[in-house]
Design an enzyme around this catalytic site. Structure first.
Site, PDB file in Angstrom:
ATOM      1  N   ASN A  10      -3.581  -4.459   1.399  1.00  4.99           N
ATOM      2  CA  ASN A  10      -2.888  -3.830   0.285  1.00  4.99           C
ATOM      3  C   ASN A  10      -1.829  -4.827  -0.168  1.00  4.99           C
ATOM      4  O   ASN A  10      -0.786  -4.959   0.456  1.00  4.99           O
ATOM      5  CB  ASN A  10      -2.258  -2.521   0.768  1.00  4.99           C
ATOM      6  CG  ASN A  10      -1.482  -1.812  -0.303  1.00  4.99           C
ATOM      7  OD1 ASN A  10      -1.384  -2.281  -1.445  1.00  4.99           O
ATOM      8  ND2 ASN A  10      -0.899  -0.686   0.058  1.00  4.99           N
ATOM      9  N   ARG A  15      -7.049  -2.529  -1.519  1.00  2.00           N
ATOM     10  CA  ARG A  15      -6.566  -1.441  -2.364  1.00  2.00           C
ATOM     11  C   ARG A  15      -6.340  -2.042  -3.754  1.00  2.00           C
ATOM     12  O   ARG A  15      -5.537  -2.974  -3.905  1.00  2.00           O
ATOM     13  CB  ARG A  15      -5.253  -0.909  -1.809  1.00  2.00           C
ATOM     14  CG  ARG A  15      -4.668   0.191  -2.644  1.00  2.00           C
ATOM     15  CD  ARG A  15      -3.355   0.631  -2.057  1.00  2.00           C
ATOM     16  NE  ARG A  15      -2.760   1.693  -2.832  1.00  2.00           N
ATOM     17  CZ  ARG A  15      -1.576   2.212  -2.570  1.00  2.00           C
ATOM     18  NH1 ARG A  15      -0.876   1.774  -1.540  1.00  2.00           N
ATOM     19  NH2 ARG A  15      -1.089   3.163  -3.311  1.00  2.00           N
ATOM     20  N   HIS A  70      -2.564   6.924  -5.981  1.00  4.60           N
ATOM     21  CA  HIS A  70      -2.519   7.353  -4.563  1.00  4.60           C
ATOM     22  C   HIS A  70      -3.858   7.963  -4.131  1.00  4.60           C
ATOM     23  O   HIS A  70      -3.914   8.765  -3.199  1.00  4.60           O
ATOM     24  CB  HIS A  70      -1.392   8.375  -4.304  1.00  4.60           C
ATOM     25  CG  HIS A  70      -0.020   7.773  -4.316  1.00  4.60           C
ATOM     26  ND1 HIS A  70       1.071   8.400  -4.851  1.00  4.60           N
ATOM     27  CD2 HIS A  70       0.441   6.593  -3.828  1.00  4.60           C
ATOM     28  CE1 HIS A  70       2.146   7.640  -4.715  1.00  4.60           C
ATOM     29  NE2 HIS A  70       1.787   6.533  -4.092  1.00  4.60           N
ATOM     30  N   ARG A  76      11.699   4.545  -8.884  1.00  3.45           N
ATOM     31  CA  ARG A  76      11.084   4.879 -10.182  1.00  3.45           C
ATOM     32  C   ARG A  76      11.580   6.245 -10.655  1.00  3.45           C
ATOM     33  O   ARG A  76      11.811   7.141  -9.849  1.00  3.45           O
ATOM     34  CB  ARG A  76       9.560   4.921 -10.052  1.00  3.45           C
ATOM     35  CG  ARG A  76       8.944   3.560  -9.903  1.00  3.45           C
ATOM     36  CD  ARG A  76       7.445   3.658  -9.611  1.00  3.45           C
ATOM     37  NE  ARG A  76       7.130   3.128  -8.310  1.00  3.45           N
ATOM     38  CZ  ARG A  76       5.978   3.307  -7.677  1.00  3.45           C
ATOM     39  NH1 ARG A  76       5.020   4.013  -8.238  1.00  3.45           N
ATOM     40  NH2 ARG A  76       5.789   2.780  -6.488  1.00  3.45           N
ATOM     41  N   GLU A 113      -4.252   5.160   4.477  1.00  7.72           N
ATOM     42  CA  GLU A 113      -4.997   4.530   3.383  1.00  7.72           C
ATOM     43  C   GLU A 113      -5.822   3.350   3.889  1.00  7.72           C
ATOM     44  O   GLU A 113      -6.918   3.092   3.406  1.00  7.72           O
ATOM     45  CB  GLU A 113      -4.022   4.060   2.298  1.00  7.72           C
ATOM     46  CG  GLU A 113      -3.375   5.222   1.560  1.00  7.72           C
ATOM     47  CD  GLU A 113      -2.005   4.903   1.005  1.00  7.72           C
ATOM     48  OE1 GLU A 113      -1.084   4.649   1.821  1.00  7.72           O
ATOM     49  OE2 GLU A 113      -1.834   4.897  -0.219  1.00  7.72           O
TER      50      GLU A 113
END
Ligand code: ADP
Length: 395
Positions: free
Chosen positions: A8, A93, A181, A241, A379
């Site tokens: 990732n 990813r 996600h 964010r 993940e």
């Protein structure tokens, strides 16, 4: 005797995990870690399954080291670590699969060109994802690489959940709600089916609350709606964010305050969220241990926004049977889960406070109408499973 690597790759860090494979068995996590502070003073730290650090290296004067050079080091370590096994593939990813890529794909030149074209849709993430693929191609040109998309899980959500209220032609140009996600949500959907098949077939909202944060409304394990949209800025308040804000604010910042688009981008992605509101930190743990009113207000706003967005997704689902909390905050922060759930008691959400404090698997009261669970996400494992499926068809 084989192994597979999940990667990732971001702008200043690369997370990875290494899995060993034995015929007919699920992949076994062997080691994993992170290269951090790329562009400053990179550091590579690797842990094995029990958490013991087995490799730790600092490049104090390494500001000029590229992602490619650091990946070369990582792969040299990995080859030695799995000695006797062949690394058969690397899974990545990839943040954006656009409207075309709804499932993992083997990387080739045509795919890379197509994914390059999507960089404008995710300028802060996609270029780094693709740079890692290219760096590994230079290191090991024949090694199979697989692209796993964060948007793919949401690809088949209803059209109405994909549309922005903008002129039709913009939707056709790709200005639509994608959702992100997805690898985390896919893993949770899969895990929930093992843990609680009844609930997995119902209406579940998963709260992925980490530095990045979003919610996904799932029905029978499929995404029906999600809080992130065209970009990973939308929806919940996050570490740095802003989440959803009135688009008029963006116009005001540029037209009235004279900020450049790049300054606005930096503000919304890097300076807002928990960091902006607290003025202290983007890290929930740091804020939780800070008694100042600014820190507490940032946490309150995070919980309030999460509860509010969650209620929106209940409308998308037409009801709710369960909530799953996951990622750094969702898995570990009992107080934050309590703050969110206390706003939702009217919809049948009642926490078992002891179970919640213990980060137990099921944290709702036994007789509560809505089941609430904590499930650690993974993940990297999802990437490894997809990668194997593509290269060997053996998931
Ligand atoms: P990323 O999106 O970078 O993968 P993570 O899922 O690791 O993020 O989540 C990072 C967030 O989780 C940070 O705000 C961190 O403070 C928070 N976090 C991690 N562990 C804990 C904990 N034990 N208690 C409270 N918050 C935690």
């Amino acid at each position: 005797m084989k192994a597979v690597v999940s990667l990732n790759s971001g702008s200043s860090s690369i997370k990875f995990a290494l899995y060993t494979l034995d015929t007919g068995q699920p992949p076994v996590f062997s080691a994993g870690g992170k290269i951090e502070r790329i562009g400053l003073a990179p550091r590579l730290s690797i842990r094995q399954a029990d958490g013991t650090v087995i490799y730790d290296r600092d490049w104090v004067d390494g500001a000029a080291l590229t992602h490619g050079e650091l990946l070369a080091d990582l792969f040299a370590w990995a080859a030695e670590h799995v000695s006797g096994r062949e690394i058969v593939a690397v899974g990545h990813r990839i943040v954006h699969g656009g409207t075309t890529f709804a499932a993992p794909c083997l990387v080739d030149d045509a795919l890379l060109d197509a994914l390059d074209a999507l960089c404008p849709l995710a300028p802060l993430h996609q270029p780094h994802n693709l740079a890692a693929i290219r760096a590994i191609r230079r290191l090991q040109p024949t090694l199979a690489q697989v692209a796993c998309f964060d948007t793919a899980f949401h690809h088949d959500k209803p059209e109405i959940a994909s549309r922005l209220a903008l002129p039709r032609e913009m939707h056709e140009q790709g200005i639509r709600r994608y959702g992100f996600h997805g690898l985390s949500y896919e893993y949770i959907a899969r895990r929930l089916r093992e843990l609680d098949p009844d609930l997995a077939s119902g209406r579940v909202i998963t709260a992925h609350l980490g530095n990045g944060a979003s919610l996904c409304a799932m029905h029978d394990g499929h995404s029906l709606d999600t809080t992130m949209g065209f970009t990973a800025l939308d929806g919940l308040m996050m570490g740095t964010r802003c989440g959803s804000i009135d688009p008029g604010v963006v116009l005001h910042l540029q037209i009235q305050m004279g900020m450049s688009p790049q300054q606005v981008e930096h503000l919304l992605y890097q300076k807002s969220g928990l960091l902006g509101v607290s003025g202290i930190s983007s890290d929930m743990r740091a804020l939780a241990s800070n008694p100042s009113s600014q820190a507490q207000e940032a946490i309150d706003l995070f919980a309030w926004r999460a509860a509010r967005e969650l209620c929106g997704l209940v409308a998308s689902l037409g009801g709710i049977d369960g909530i799953v909390f996951t990622a750094g905050i969702g898995e570990n922060d009992a107080d934050l889960r309590r703050r969110i759930c206390e706003r939702l008691t009217w919809m049948g959400i009642e926490l078992d406070q002891d179970a919640n404090m213990a980060n137990a698997g099921i944290i709702s009261q036994p007789d509560a109408r809505v089941r609430v669970l904590v499930i650690p996400t993974d993940e990297e494992r999802m990437i490894a499973l997809h990668t194997l499926n593509i290269v060997e068809g053996n998931v």
